[in-house]
Design a protein around this motif. Structure first.
Motif, short mmCIF file in Angstrom:
data_model
loop_
_atom_site.label_atom_id
_atom_site.label_comp_id
_atom_site.label_asym_id
_atom_site.label_seq_id
_atom_site.Cartn_x
_atom_site.Cartn_y
_atom_site.Cartn_z
N GLU A 86 0.81 -1.21 0.00
CA GLU A 86 0.00 0.00 0.00
C GLU A 86 0.84 1.27 0.00
O GLU A 86 0.52 2.25 -0.67
N ARG A 90 0.38 4.22 -2.82
CA ARG A 90 -0.03 5.59 -2.47
C ARG A 90 1.04 6.62 -2.85
O ARG A 90 0.72 7.70 -3.35
N LYS A 94 0.52 9.62 -5.48
CA LYS A 94 0.76 10.98 -4.99
C LYS A 94 1.80 11.69 -5.85
O LYS A 94 1.73 12.90 -6.07
N ILE A 132 -5.68 -0.80 -1.61
CA ILE A 132 -5.81 0.56 -1.09
C ILE A 132 -7.24 0.93 -0.70
O ILE A 132 -7.47 1.98 -0.12
#
Length: 203
Positions: A86, A90, A94, A132
């Motif tokens: 995860e 992420r 991002k 996620i």
């Protein structure tokens, strides 16, 4: 559609270059072996889509993605990796990646996803999406995810036979894994194991 493949494994680069190059509308313009080289290749000849590995020497894929998207926001970046954790997912999103596929995906599927990405669709592998969107699963200290599953089912009162059926394993395998779990946690029996589980669950 021009592609740039970025991976420190030359075999991966060569394989993808060969296989994706067979698609009529996809042209693999170049390859790069790290994130810094990817930036340099973008300066020379900007690709439409980049397939970017995550863990590479000199500069990783996440940092490279961040810099490329800042300088050339129109370039689409698909993270292509073996990692499903995860944190990396992420961080990649991002950084500006619009897609995240596993290297285990078929070439046909990969080609379709590249086209969809270029058309503006955010692409996430089904397993990645599950990672996620689902809440983090509690892992007992020192145990694997499968071992934790067994402890959870024991805490729910299931027998070895019932656990074996639910996890598609043999009763003997469950018995052996239970023995390993008890040794790891230094717990005497399944009753104490259930108590241990619920104490940790409610912390």
């Amino acid at each position: 559609m021009k592609l740039l493949i970025v991976d420190d494994d030359l075999l991966v680069c060569q394989s993808l270059q060969l296989l994706l190059g067979n698609e009529d509308d996809l042209i693999v313009m170049d390859t790069a072996i790290n994130g810094q080289e990817a930036i340099e290749k973008c300066q020379k000849e900007q690709p439409d889509v980049i397939l970017m590995d995550i863990q590479m020497p000199i500069m990783d894929g996440i940092e490279s993605t961040k810099r490329i998207k800042k300088q050339w926001p129109h370039i689409h970046i698909m993270m292509l990796t073996t990692f499903q954790d995860e944190k990396n997912i992420r961080l990649a999103l991002k950084a500006g990646a619009e897609g995240y596929l596993l290297k285990s995906a078929s070439i046909e599927n990969m080609a379709q996803q590249i086209r969809a990405l270029k058309a503006g669709t955010v692409i996430l592998d089904a397993d990645v999406l599950k990672r996620i969107t689902e809440p983090d699963k509690m892992l007992l200290e020192g145990l694997t995810e499968r071992e934790t599953d067994i402890v959870e089912l024991i805490a729910q009162g299931l027998s070895n036979k019932e656990i074996a059926e639910q996890l598609f394993l043999s009763v003997g395998t469950i018995r052996n894994m239970l023995s390993v779990i008890l040794d790891k946690l230094e717990i005497r029996d399944r009753t104490q194991l259930a108590i241990y589980y619920w104490q940790r669950k409610n912390e």
